[in-house]
Design an enzyme around this catalytic site. Sequence first.
Site, PDB file in Angstrom:
ATOM      1  N   ARG A 154      73.132  -1.409   5.575  1.00  0.00           N
ATOM      2  CA  ARG A 154      74.594  -1.545   5.231  1.00  0.00           C
ATOM      3  C   ARG A 154      75.196  -0.213   5.680  1.00  0.00           C
ATOM      4  O   ARG A 154      76.396  -0.175   6.282  1.00  0.00           O
ATOM      5  CB  ARG A 154      75.073  -1.899   4.139  1.00  0.00           C
ATOM      6  CG  ARG A 154      76.544  -2.286   4.081  1.00  0.00           C
ATOM      7  CD  ARG A 154      76.907  -2.797   2.629  1.00  0.00           C
ATOM      8  NE  ARG A 154      76.521  -4.476   2.687  1.00  0.00           N
ATOM      9  CZ  ARG A 154      75.714  -4.938   1.835  1.00  0.00           C
ATOM     10  NH1 ARG A 154      74.976  -4.086   1.016  1.00  0.00           N
ATOM     11  NH2 ARG A 154      75.517  -6.306   2.050  1.00  0.00           N
ATOM     12  N   ASP A 194      77.383  -8.825   7.243  1.00  0.00           N
ATOM     13  CA  ASP A 194      76.516  -9.948   7.107  1.00  0.00           C
ATOM     14  C   ASP A 194      75.094  -9.537   7.241  1.00  0.00           C
ATOM     15  O   ASP A 194      74.643  -8.449   8.174  1.00  0.00           O
ATOM     16  CB  ASP A 194      76.492 -11.228   7.926  1.00  0.00           C
ATOM     17  CG  ASP A 194      75.847 -12.558   7.162  1.00  0.00           C
ATOM     18  OD1 ASP A 194      76.058 -12.511   6.042  1.00  0.00           O
ATOM     19  OD2 ASP A 194      75.060 -13.068   7.878  1.00  0.00           O
ATOM     20  N   SER A 195      74.062  -9.538   6.181  1.00  0.00           N
ATOM     21  CA  SER A 195      72.960  -8.921   6.188  1.00  0.00           C
ATOM     22  C   SER A 195      71.632  -9.861   5.572  1.00  0.00           C
ATOM     23  O   SER A 195      72.297 -10.754   4.748  1.00  0.00           O
ATOM     24  CB  SER A 195      72.996  -7.425   5.443  1.00  0.00           C
ATOM     25  OG  SER A 195      73.514  -7.836   4.051  1.00  0.00           O
ATOM     26  N   GLY A 214      68.457  -8.496  -4.809  1.00  0.00           N
ATOM     27  CA  GLY A 214      67.878  -9.288  -3.594  1.00  0.00           C
ATOM     28  C   GLY A 214      66.401  -8.975  -3.728  1.00  0.00           C
ATOM     29  O   GLY A 214      65.811  -9.221  -4.726  1.00  0.00           O
ATOM     30  N   ASN A 268      83.164  -8.258  -3.776  1.00  0.00           N
ATOM     31  CA  ASN A 268      82.340  -7.371  -4.403  1.00  0.00           C
ATOM     32  C   ASN A 268      83.029  -5.938  -4.382  1.00  0.00           C
ATOM     33  O   ASN A 268      82.869  -5.257  -3.406  1.00  0.00           O
ATOM     34  CB  ASN A 268      80.829  -7.273  -3.742  1.00  0.00           C
ATOM     35  CG  ASN A 268      80.019  -6.316  -4.299  1.00  0.00           C
ATOM     36  OD1 ASN A 268      80.304  -5.653  -5.277  1.00  0.00           O
ATOM     37  ND2 ASN A 268      78.631  -6.367  -3.870  1.00  0.00           N
ATOM     38  N   LYS A 322      81.183  -2.877  -3.096  1.00  0.00           N
ATOM     39  CA  LYS A 322      80.825  -2.576  -1.696  1.00  0.00           C
ATOM     40  C   LYS A 322      82.166  -1.741  -1.331  1.00  0.00           C
ATOM     41  O   LYS A 322      81.968  -0.865  -0.111  1.00  0.00           O
ATOM     42  CB  LYS A 322      81.038  -3.978  -0.766  1.00  0.00           C
ATOM     43  CG  LYS A 322      80.742  -3.726   0.562  1.00  0.00           C
ATOM     44  CD  LYS A 322      80.551  -5.166   1.247  1.00  0.00           C
ATOM     45  CE  LYS A 322      79.451  -6.046   0.865  1.00  0.00           C
ATOM     46  NZ  LYS A 322      79.216  -7.380   1.721  1.00  0.00           N
TER      47      LYS A 322
END
EC number: 3.6.1.66
Length: 224
Positions: free
Chosen positions: A208, A74-75, A166, A9, A12
Amino acid sequence: MKLIVATHNEGKLVEIRRILEEDLGEDAAKVELVSAGSLKLPDPVETGTTFQENALLKARDVAARTGCPAIADDSGLIVDVMGNAPGILSARWAGAHGHDLANNALLLAQIEDIPDSKRTGKFRCVAALVVPAGFLGEGSPASETVEIGDMPGVVIRKARGEHGFGYDPIFVPDEQPEGHTSDDPDHFGEPLTSAEMTPKEKNAISHRGKAIKALVPAIEALLK
């Protein structure tokens, strides 16, 4: 210094670059951010059972393949009344990976009878920085740094907002941007969902952003 971000991505990368520019100042120019996707590296299978395990798994894989320091995260969403679910299964809660509408619909159905005061939770991100053995000179050991960022809030009953992805449309963070409230006709003046915030507003309080920001001292140490 080349720093590999374990992601496909590119967005990011933009977020991480912004954090480094804010916190490292002039030293940010010494860091060349490269995505695993641009290097055509494969996505490792996420076999961990916690955010930390998966973040480390991804960072270790990229560091081993490139010989460079690597960042991975990771989230997911943790809903208190659901015993910390969806957790690491957040992106595939309804079965298909990344099916946001189905994931949101299932989660809302599962907590439909829960009163508003009990619909608390948080987005959590675990970020890992892995430095491979030998990077700091012959014989230097590998090192790992792990940081956690949380964005607490509540899950509402109906989605609103067009930004983000999300579970953003059904989550209202406790931290809110000053002077900006919902424009939704049915919720005018109420706190914003993550999906009603601008990217800049969300990044300022995001899980994040907090986790990556906490890694900055370890990155700064590598530059010295």
